[in-house]
Design a protein around this motif. Sequence first.
Motif, PDB file in Angstrom:
ATOM      1  N   SER A   1       0.830  -1.212   0.000  1.00 40.53           N
ATOM      2  CA  SER A   1       0.000   0.000   0.000  1.00 40.53           C
ATOM      3  C   SER A   1       0.858   1.253   0.000  1.00 40.53           C
ATOM      4  O   SER A   1       0.573   2.218  -0.707  1.00 40.53           O
ATOM      5  N   GLN A   2       1.938   1.238   0.786  1.00 37.64           N
ATOM      6  CA  GLN A   2       2.849   2.383   0.829  1.00 37.64           C
ATOM      7  C   GLN A   2       3.548   2.564  -0.516  1.00 37.64           C
ATOM      8  O   GLN A   2       3.688   3.685  -1.000  1.00 37.64           O
ATOM      9  N   LEU A   3       3.969   1.472  -1.136  1.00 35.01           N
ATOM     10  CA  LEU A   3       4.608   1.554  -2.457  1.00 35.01           C
ATOM     11  C   LEU A   3       3.655   2.158  -3.476  1.00 35.01           C
ATOM     12  O   LEU A   3       4.027   3.057  -4.232  1.00 35.01           O
ATOM     13  N   ALA A   4       2.419   1.686  -3.497  1.00 34.20           N
ATOM     14  CA  ALA A   4       1.443   2.200  -4.455  1.00 34.20           C
ATOM     15  C   ALA A   4       1.194   3.686  -4.233  1.00 34.20           C
ATOM     16  O   ALA A   4       1.138   4.460  -5.196  1.00 34.20           O
ATOM     17  N   SER A   5       1.059   4.089  -3.005  1.00 35.07           N
ATOM     18  CA  SER A   5       0.833   5.500  -2.691  1.00 35.07           C
ATOM     19  C   SER A   5       2.024   6.355  -3.128  1.00 35.07           C
ATOM     20  O   SER A   5       1.854   7.399  -3.776  1.00 35.07           O
ATOM     21  N   SER A   6       3.230   5.913  -2.807  1.00 38.44           N
ATOM     22  CA  SER A   6       4.438   6.651  -3.202  1.00 38.44           C
ATOM     23  C   SER A   6       4.579   6.707  -4.722  1.00 38.44           C
ATOM     24  O   SER A   6       4.934   7.752  -5.283  1.00 38.44           O
TER      25      SER A   6
ATOM     26  N   GLN B   1      11.654   7.651 -12.141  1.00 38.71           N
ATOM     27  CA  GLN B   1      10.384   7.900 -12.820  1.00 38.71           C
ATOM     28  C   GLN B   1       9.574   6.614 -12.752  1.00 38.71           C
ATOM     29  O   GLN B   1      10.083   5.549 -13.104  1.00 38.71           O
ATOM     30  N   VAL B   2       8.351   6.675 -12.282  1.00 37.99           N
ATOM     31  CA  VAL B   2       7.493   5.495 -12.219  1.00 37.99           C
ATOM     32  C   VAL B   2       6.802   5.359 -13.564  1.00 37.99           C
ATOM     33  O   VAL B   2       6.108   6.260 -14.020  1.00 37.99           O
ATOM     34  N   LEU B   3       7.018   4.206 -14.203  1.00 41.48           N
ATOM     35  CA  LEU B   3       6.481   3.982 -15.536  1.00 41.48           C
ATOM     36  C   LEU B   3       5.351   2.962 -15.562  1.00 41.48           C
ATOM     37  O   LEU B   3       4.602   2.904 -16.528  1.00 41.48           O
ATOM     38  N   ASP B   4       5.223   2.156 -14.515  1.00 35.22           N
ATOM     39  CA  ASP B   4       4.184   1.133 -14.483  1.00 35.22           C
ATOM     40  C   ASP B   4       3.963   0.725 -13.035  1.00 35.22           C
ATOM     41  O   ASP B   4       4.895   0.745 -12.242  1.00 35.22           O
ATOM     42  N   LEU B   5       2.730   0.373 -12.695  1.00 30.33           N
ATOM     43  CA  LEU B   5       2.409  -0.088 -11.344  1.00 30.33           C
ATOM     44  C   LEU B   5       1.385  -1.196 -11.440  1.00 30.33           C
ATOM     45  O   LEU B   5       0.368  -1.056 -12.122  1.00 30.33           O
ATOM     46  N   ARG B   6       1.657  -2.308 -10.780  1.00 29.02           N
ATOM     47  CA  ARG B   6       0.689  -3.400 -10.634  1.00 29.02           C
ATOM     48  C   ARG B   6       0.478  -3.538  -9.144  1.00 29.02           C
ATOM     49  O   ARG B   6       1.429  -3.556  -8.381  1.00 29.02           O
ATOM     50  N   TYR B   7      -0.770  -3.644  -8.722  1.00 32.71           N
ATOM     51  CA  TYR B   7      -1.060  -3.591  -7.292  1.00 32.71           C
ATOM     52  C   TYR B   7      -2.059  -4.657  -6.897  1.00 32.71           C
ATOM     53  O   TYR B   7      -3.057  -4.861  -7.585  1.00 32.71           O
TER      54      TYR B   7
ATOM     55  N   SER C   1       3.529 -13.525 -13.305  1.00 38.43           N
ATOM     56  CA  SER C   1       3.439 -14.748 -14.098  1.00 38.43           C
ATOM     57  C   SER C   1       3.587 -16.049 -13.316  1.00 38.43           C
ATOM     58  O   SER C   1       2.843 -16.971 -13.517  1.00 38.43           O
ATOM     59  N   ARG C   2       4.550 -16.146 -12.423  1.00 37.67           N
ATOM     60  CA  ARG C   2       4.810 -17.425 -11.797  1.00 37.67           C
ATOM     61  C   ARG C   2       4.229 -17.528 -10.389  1.00 37.67           C
ATOM     62  O   ARG C   2       4.617 -18.377  -9.614  1.00 37.67           O
ATOM     63  N   SER C   3       3.315 -16.673 -10.045  1.00 36.78           N
ATOM     64  CA  SER C   3       2.750 -16.700  -8.695  1.00 36.78           C
ATOM     65  C   SER C   3       1.233 -16.698  -8.748  1.00 36.78           C
ATOM     66  O   SER C   3       0.637 -16.468  -9.779  1.00 36.78           O
ATOM     67  N   GLN C   4       0.643 -16.954  -7.631  1.00 34.31           N
ATOM     68  CA  GLN C   4      -0.797 -16.795  -7.504  1.00 34.31           C
ATOM     69  C   GLN C   4      -1.110 -15.309  -7.479  1.00 34.31           C
ATOM     70  O   GLN C   4      -0.354 -14.537  -6.902  1.00 34.31           O
ATOM     71  N   PRO C   5      -2.222 -14.855  -8.090  1.00 31.82           N
ATOM     72  CA  PRO C   5      -2.566 -13.428  -8.040  1.00 31.82           C
ATOM     73  C   PRO C   5      -2.601 -12.926  -6.603  1.00 31.82           C
ATOM     74  O   PRO C   5      -3.157 -13.570  -5.728  1.00 31.82           O
ATOM     75  N   GLY C   6      -1.935 -11.800  -6.366  1.00 31.89           N
ATOM     76  CA  GLY C   6      -1.925 -11.201  -5.056  1.00 31.89           C
ATOM     77  C   GLY C   6      -0.856 -11.746  -4.122  1.00 31.89           C
ATOM     78  O   GLY C   6      -0.697 -11.266  -3.016  1.00 31.89           O
ATOM     79  N   GLN C   7      -0.083 -12.764  -4.559  1.00 34.70           N
ATOM     80  CA  GLN C   7       0.951 -13.306  -3.694  1.00 34.70           C
ATOM     81  C   GLN C   7       2.004 -12.263  -3.382  1.00 34.70           C
ATOM     82  O   GLN C   7       2.473 -12.168  -2.257  1.00 34.70           O
ATOM     83  N   PHE C   8       2.358 -11.450  -4.369  1.00 35.91           N
ATOM     84  CA  PHE C   8       3.282 -10.358  -4.156  1.00 35.91           C
ATOM     85  C   PHE C   8       2.468  -9.074  -4.047  1.00 35.91           C
ATOM     86  O   PHE C   8       1.444  -8.923  -4.674  1.00 35.91           O
ATOM     87  N   GLY C   9       2.969  -8.139  -3.252  1.00 36.21           N
ATOM     88  CA  GLY C   9       2.206  -6.936  -2.958  1.00 36.21           C
ATOM     89  C   GLY C   9       2.046  -5.983  -4.107  1.00 36.21           C
ATOM     90  O   GLY C   9       0.978  -5.452  -4.325  1.00 36.21           O
ATOM     91  N   GLY C  10       3.064  -5.721  -4.882  1.00 37.08           N
ATOM     92  CA  GLY C  10       2.947  -4.748  -5.956  1.00 37.08           C
ATOM     93  C   GLY C  10       4.172  -4.766  -6.829  1.00 37.08           C
ATOM     94  O   GLY C  10       5.215  -5.233  -6.433  1.00 37.08           O
ATOM     95  N   LEU C  11       4.035  -4.253  -8.017  1.00 35.46           N
ATOM     96  CA  LEU C  11       5.143  -4.192  -8.954  1.00 35.46           C
ATOM     97  C   LEU C  11       5.208  -2.792  -9.518  1.00 35.46           C
ATOM     98  O   LEU C  11       4.230  -2.288 -10.054  1.00 35.46           O
ATOM     99  N   ALA C  12       6.318  -2.155  -9.374  1.00 40.82           N
ATOM    100  CA  ALA C  12       6.532  -0.855  -9.987  1.00 40.82           C
ATOM    101  C   ALA C  12       7.757  -0.930 -10.868  1.00 40.82           C
ATOM    102  O   ALA C  12       8.776  -1.461 -10.443  1.00 40.82           O
ATOM    103  N   ARG C  13       7.647  -0.454 -12.068  1.00 41.66           N
ATOM    104  CA  ARG C  13       8.805  -0.385 -12.945  1.00 41.66           C
ATOM    105  C   ARG C  13       9.373   1.002 -12.832  1.00 41.66           C
ATOM    106  O   ARG C  13       8.666   1.992 -12.956  1.00 41.66           O
ATOM    107  N   LEU C  14      10.647   1.087 -12.572  1.00 43.97           N
ATOM    108  CA  LEU C  14      11.292   2.369 -12.344  1.00 43.97           C
ATOM    109  C   LEU C  14      12.286   2.651 -13.453  1.00 43.97           C
ATOM    110  O   LEU C  14      13.050   1.756 -13.822  1.00 43.97           O
ATOM    111  N   GLY C  15      12.285   3.855 -13.957  1.00 47.73           N
ATOM    112  CA  GLY C  15      13.259   4.257 -14.962  1.00 47.73           C
ATOM    113  C   GLY C  15      13.907   5.544 -14.548  1.00 47.73           C
ATOM    114  O   GLY C  15      13.257   6.417 -13.997  1.00 47.73           O
ATOM    115  N   GLY C  16      15.204   5.675 -14.791  1.00 49.86           N
ATOM    116  CA  GLY C  16      15.942   6.851 -14.370  1.00 49.86           C
ATOM    117  C   GLY C  16      15.818   8.012 -15.303  1.00 49.86           C
ATOM    118  O   GLY C  16      15.328   8.010 -16.353  1.00 49.86           O
TER     119      GLY C  16
END
Length: 100
Positions: free
Chosen positions: A53-58, A72-78, A85-100
């Motif tokens: 939740s903190q990652l998504a907010s930030s 620079q935040v370019l993508d967010l999965r929450y 791909s290799r996990s059950q949905p929601g197993q990991f908290g969030g995914l943010a792709r970061l670019g400099g």
Amino acid sequence: MSQSIDVGSVLGGRYQVTEFVLTSAEGDLVLEGIDQVLNRSVSILVASTDNSSQLASSAREIAMDERSAAVQVLDLRYGRQSNLSRSQPGQFGGLARLGG
């Protein structure tokens, strides 16, 4: 909660992990990867379940220029939308792709 993502895994159907960088004190993972759609290098932050939740907010604050950052935040999965791909949905908290 500690989590593991193998080099070669594809996250979100798009980001191939090429290198493990570190695990933060909060259990977040920092990885290097390739955006398979745009064929460019990316840094990937996968939040621990407790920190998602903190990652998504930030990420939203940075993306909306409400907060300055060296990335620079370019993508967010929450939450269940993360569909890593290799996990059950929601197993990991969030995914943010970061670019400099």
